[in-house]
Write a protein that holds these residues in place. Sequence first.
Motif, PDB file in Angstrom:
ATOM      1  N   ASP A  98       1.346  -0.885   5.718  1.00 11.17           N
ATOM      2  CA  ASP A  98       0.390  -1.695   4.966  1.00 11.17           C
ATOM      3  C   ASP A  98      -0.484  -2.487   5.932  1.00 11.17           C
ATOM      4  N   GLN A 107       0.818  -1.209   0.000  1.00 14.74           N
ATOM      5  CA  GLN A 107       0.000   0.000   0.000  1.00 14.74           C
ATOM      6  C   GLN A 107       0.855   1.262   0.000  1.00 14.74           C
ATOM      7  N   TYR A 141      -8.065  -4.614  -3.455  1.00 15.64           N
ATOM      8  CA  TYR A 141      -7.232  -5.805  -3.611  1.00 15.64           C
ATOM      9  C   TYR A 141      -8.107  -7.046  -3.726  1.00 15.64           C
ATOM     10  N   ILE A 179      -6.215   4.468   1.938  1.00 13.81           N
ATOM     11  CA  ILE A 179      -4.835   4.749   2.348  1.00 13.81           C
ATOM     12  C   ILE A 179      -4.743   6.231   2.707  1.00 13.81           C
TER      13      ILE A 179
END
Length: 255
Positions: free
Chosen positions: A83, A45, A196, A184
Amino acid sequence: MTSRHQAWIRERSALGAAVLLVAAVATSAARAEPVRAVVELFTSQGCGACRTAEPILRDLSRQPGVIALTLPVTYWDYLGWKDTLASRPLTERQRAYARGRGGRQVFTPQAVVDGSGVAVGSDRVALDRLMRDGVQQDGLPIAVHGEARGDRIRVEIGAAPDAKTQARGEVWLVPVLRRRAVAIQSGENGGRTATYVNVVRGLQHLGHWGGQPLSFDVPGTLAEIADADSWVVLLQGGADTKPGRILGAAKGPGL
């Protein structure tokens, strides 16, 4: 012929057609296309370049004969965003692939096809070529089947095609999260939402395969790691420190 008799014939015909349809669907499921390629995308990420690889993996995940997996790694966590899906075992798996090639360099987005071919994860042309080359070499050579049976998972591994050739590998149950959107908040991808698919949530070693037919019956809880909602079975040559070619694979429910 009475109208009642005609109605009875129509009802029986409709019932017969329904039975045939159900049988056809069952046969189709039983003859589902075998897995011809496994693509592992190592990503993060915190990696700005990875955003171009994500839609490619999503597209590959929709292909019937392909297992496309997302493996988030930890080594970019220091760049301002940790992440939320990454784990150290996945980072170690990528490093082990590098050692197997005689080097130590790792990067994201990096794709490994069938445990042997390597490409930049955003290079669709290179990925298609690696998968095509694998198919021309008869694809994955060992039949692998996985099935959920109540609260158990049944795994069956076929025999090596040539009994005279020494064959061995390791059998892995890989819990996966089929889909996850992540907002994010900082770092190179700060302010965007990444989606994802087939995120690997663990690696469960089931046992060793020595070339002969083999089966496992394991509790479904082995695949219930973190927020995983399905699983994949991998038969892979090599060893933990240097994983080799993926010899066979199977998809779990919903993949």
